[in-house]
Design an enzyme around this catalytic site. Structure first.
Site, PDB file in Angstrom:
ATOM      1  N   ASP A 236       0.790  -1.231   0.000  1.00 47.89           N
ATOM      2  CA  ASP A 236       0.000   0.000   0.000  1.00 47.89           C
ATOM      3  C   ASP A 236       0.821   1.280   0.000  1.00 47.89           C
ATOM      4  OD1 ASP A 236      -2.347  -1.616   0.260  1.00 47.89           O
ATOM      5  OD2 ASP A 236      -1.818  -1.880   2.355  1.00 47.89           O
TER       6      ASP A 236
ATOM      7  N   LYS B 204       1.870   1.877  -5.414  1.00 42.95           N
ATOM      8  CA  LYS B 204       2.438   1.309  -6.653  1.00 42.95           C
ATOM      9  C   LYS B 204       1.608   1.740  -7.864  1.00 42.95           C
ATOM     10  CE  LYS B 204       2.036  -2.759  -4.867  1.00 42.95           C
ATOM     11  NZ  LYS B 204       2.168  -2.832  -3.418  1.00 42.95           N
TER      12      LYS B 204
ATOM     13  N   GLY C 154      -4.930  -4.898  -3.437  1.00 45.25           N
ATOM     14  CA  GLY C 154      -6.012  -3.992  -3.779  1.00 45.25           C
ATOM     15  C   GLY C 154      -5.468  -2.692  -4.308  1.00 45.25           C
ATOM     16  N   HIS C 155      -5.944  -2.276  -5.453  1.00 41.75           N
ATOM     17  CA  HIS C 155      -5.576  -0.942  -5.913  1.00 41.75           C
ATOM     18  C   HIS C 155      -6.796  -0.206  -6.454  1.00 41.75           C
ATOM     19  CE1 HIS C 155      -3.350  -4.193  -8.016  1.00 41.75           C
ATOM     20  NE2 HIS C 155      -4.266  -3.999  -8.934  1.00 41.75           N
TER      21      HIS C 155
ATOM     22  N   GLN D  97       1.756  -6.643  -2.700  1.00 48.06           N
ATOM     23  CA  GLN D  97       2.215  -6.680  -1.314  1.00 48.06           C
ATOM     24  C   GLN D  97       3.533  -5.905  -1.189  1.00 48.06           C
ATOM     25  OE1 GLN D  97       0.934  -9.912  -2.647  1.00 48.06           O
ATOM     26  NE2 GLN D  97      -0.948  -9.051  -1.906  1.00 48.06           N
TER      27      GLN D  97
HETATM   28  P1  IMP Z   1      -2.881 -12.907   3.168  1.00 47.69           P
HETATM   29  O1  IMP Z   1      -2.019 -12.376   2.056  1.00 47.69           O
HETATM   30  O2  IMP Z   1      -4.346 -12.718   2.910  1.00 47.69           O
HETATM   31  O3  IMP Z   1      -2.520 -14.283   3.580  1.00 47.69           O
HETATM   32  O4  IMP Z   1      -2.604 -11.991   4.459  1.00 47.69           O
HETATM   33  C1  IMP Z   1      -1.384 -12.023   5.153  1.00 47.69           C
HETATM   34  C2  IMP Z   1      -0.961 -10.634   5.596  1.00 47.69           C
HETATM   35  O5  IMP Z   1      -0.577  -9.864   4.468  1.00 47.69           O
HETATM   36  C3  IMP Z   1      -2.075  -9.852   6.294  1.00 47.69           C
HETATM   37  O6  IMP Z   1      -1.488  -9.066   7.308  1.00 47.69           O
HETATM   38  C4  IMP Z   1      -2.606  -8.953   5.185  1.00 47.69           C
HETATM   39  O7  IMP Z   1      -3.212  -7.807   5.691  1.00 47.69           O
HETATM   40  C5  IMP Z   1      -1.322  -8.653   4.430  1.00 47.69           C
HETATM   41  N1  IMP Z   1      -1.552  -8.306   3.026  1.00 47.69           N
HETATM   42  C6  IMP Z   1      -1.853  -9.146   2.016  1.00 47.69           C
HETATM   43  N2  IMP Z   1      -1.988  -8.477   0.866  1.00 47.69           N
HETATM   44  C7  IMP Z   1      -1.754  -7.190   1.132  1.00 47.69           C
HETATM   45  C8  IMP Z   1      -1.709  -6.007   0.327  1.00 47.69           C
HETATM   46  O8  IMP Z   1      -1.904  -6.003  -0.888  1.00 47.69           O
HETATM   47  N3  IMP Z   1      -1.404  -4.845   0.984  1.00 47.69           N
HETATM   48  C9  IMP Z   1      -1.140  -4.823   2.304  1.00 47.69           C
HETATM   49  N4  IMP Z   1      -1.170  -5.900   3.097  1.00 47.69           N
HETATM   50  C10 IMP Z   1      -1.470  -7.070   2.509  1.00 47.69           C
HETATM   51 MG    MG Z   2      -2.977  -2.109  -1.831  1.00 48.49          MG
END
Ligand code: IMP
Ligand code: MG
Length: 510
Positions: free
Chosen positions: A31, A34, A58-59, A263
């Protein structure tokens, strides 16, 4: 999307000279914006590719005043109408329902995805994965990761456990049936969860309100086959192909390839703040491999950090969090709306760190796109950035985003190192004990939870920086902090880009 102004083309000329593969990735917990950097580079790119993660990302893209939210489809899809190719690479995990929903949404908004390509080798997210992810998080209590509940972790785990399926399997019913049968045979432990909880989880919207549920077997085999093969498989068939071939061909023909990270470095399962990470390797190496490329192909590696701050969603160590544990708890408990009512008037300069953090979150609009959760907010953490930069190459350049957010902040704090307060700890090279200074920490959640951040304070700036387009015109206070960061994290180069506002043109390229 506005047509690309010539301003950006000119600004990027030097940076992109002789380069054919650019990586845009985040050096923190995701976040960092990007989307904006990808958007600014769209004029240059022929191909945009994603290599890791799934619809946990998410974007938000604003296009002619309309908001489009994407999770699995790369934000590069906005260039589709100009003939740019968008690839969801082999290292990703895909829930076909999420993907087809997103495609439908694009179509509804009048946006095209004619040149979208989906890797046949991308891993398939099955109902078992979403179920497992959600039910585990329910029962994990205090140790919970705070996942997005999208089945990401279990899908990757099953890939390594050799019981996973791929996107190609939804194109072949017989193969799909056989592999699903074998997969379910290995997932019988899921039936041990209490029946009422299981039923409830299976009836969520994301799992198509119980469509995949069977009261005896837990998973409705035939319905899964029907949905995945007959509905999703048919809808996605025109887009599924061997993208590795495509990308190698593009490389040979010197087309411009933009790798869109998902991520962040600190969420990488291999290099991040384990176990509070995602389940893919979202570092440079993982990202590039997940696109079907190698790191030596990369000509420019843009590593983004949020301008002088940091956020994270979900649980896990966050040494510089404003308001510490109180903030973590607050963000896990309340929604954006509740927060607004609870703290109507808070100042970014409040003496109370928790309140100052809440105020900053409101100004920066730091709420998760995927989950809607308030993002935990903190000061820039140089020890963690040092860790990320210790694996950087000469091609890595820092990018700072969201700097306009700090306009009203009087004192900007930057964490320079930690003081350790835990038991004796050996990291293979150094031994730490009470009071030890920590410059580049080991990525161990337990170790990090005993680290006290030590800060250096810098005066803020008060001028509006959004109109500035030349680095030398930035406030001296801001440049001083930038210099301090570059010097203190072992960056080999000056930052490449400084973003001074949300608009595409509000960008300074060095
Ligand atoms: P998962 O990817 O759903 O398994 O979540 C694992 C951790 O990664 C959690 O703390 C999520 O909030 C974090 N996370 C996963 N995808 C994103 C992203 O795109 N942005 C920020 N945090 C993320
Ligand atoms: Mg995001």
């Amino acid at each position: 999307m506005k047509k690309n102004g010539s301003f950006l083309k000119t600004a990027f000329t030097k940076l992109l000279f002789g380069v054919h593969v650019v990586v845009v990735r985040c050096l923190q917990w995701g976040d960092t914006g990007k989307g904006k950097i990808v958007d600014a580079l769209m004029f240059w790119a022929d191909i945009i590719v994603r290599g890791t993660g799934g619809d946990n990302a998410g974007h938000t893209i604003v296009n002619n005043g309309k908001k489009t939210i994407l999770h699995i489809i790369p934000s590069g899809i906005m260039g589709d109408s100009e003939g740019k190719i968008t690839i969801i690479g082999p290292g990703t995990v895909i829930y076909p329902k999420a993907l087809t929903d997103e495609m439908l949404n694009l179509r509804r908004q009048g946006l095209s995805y004619d040149n979208l390509k989906i890797s046949k080798d991308a891993k398939l997210i099955l109902p078992t994965h979403i179920f497992e992810d959600r039910i585990k998080e329910l029962s994990n209590g205090k140790g919970k990761i705070g996942t997005t509940g999208k089945g990401i972790g279990p899908a990757y785990a099953d890939h390594y456990a050799r019981i996973g399926l791929t996107m190609n399997d939804i194109l072949n019913e017989n193969v799909f049936r056989k592999k699903l049968e074998r997969h379910l045979l290995h997932k019988t432990h899921l039936m041990d969860y209490p029946l009422d909880k299981a039923e409830e989880v299976m009836h969520c919207e994301h799992l198509m309100n119980g469509k995949f549920y069977d009261a005896h077997e837990l998973f409705a085999f035939d319905e899964i086959v029907y949905q995945y093969v007959n509905l999703f498989g048919k809808a996605l068939k025109p887009y599924i192909e061997d993208t590795n071939f495509l990308i190698r061909d593009a490389l040979r023909r010197k087309r411009n390839i933009l790798i869109e990270g998902a991520q962040g470095d600190l969420l990488s399962v291999d290099y991040g703040t384990y176990p509070f990470v995602t389940s893919s390797d979202s570092s440079l190496e993982g990202l590039v491999k997940g696109c079907g490329l190698r790191t030596e192909h990369v000509g420019l590696d843009l590593g983004i950090i949020k301008g002088f701050m940091e956020t994270r969603v979900g649980s896990g160590t966050f040494p510089t969090e404003m308001g510490g544990g109180l903030s973590a708890e607050h963000c896990a408990t309340y929604t954006k709306e509740q927060e607004k009512v609870m703290y109507p008037d808070v100042s970014v300069n409040s003496e109370d760190d928790l309140k100052a953090g809440i105020a900053l979150r409101k100004v920066a609009q730091e709420y998760g796109v995927t989950t809607g959760r308030p993002r935990r907010i903190g000061y820039l953490d140089l020890p963690l950035l040092r860790h990320s930069m210790s694996r950087a190459s000469a091609k890595t350049r820092l990018v700072l985003t969201k700097l306009d957010i700090l306009g009203d902040v009087k004192t900007i704090k930057v964490c320079t190192h930690y003081k350790y307060h835990g038991d004796r700890y050996f990291d293979g090279k150094r031994e730490y004990s009470e009071g030890s200074f920590v410059m580049t920490p080991p990525m161990d959640h337990y170790f990090l939870s005993y680290c006290e951040p030590v800060y250096e304070e810098f005066p803020g700036w008060s001028e509006d920086i959004t109109k500035i387009r030349d680095y030398k015109d930035l406030p001296q206070e801001l440049k001083d902090i930038l210099d301090f960061i570059v010097e203190n994290v072992g960056a080999k180069n000056q930052p490449a880009i400084v973003s001074v506002g949300p608009d595409r043109e509000e960008t300074i390229v060095l």
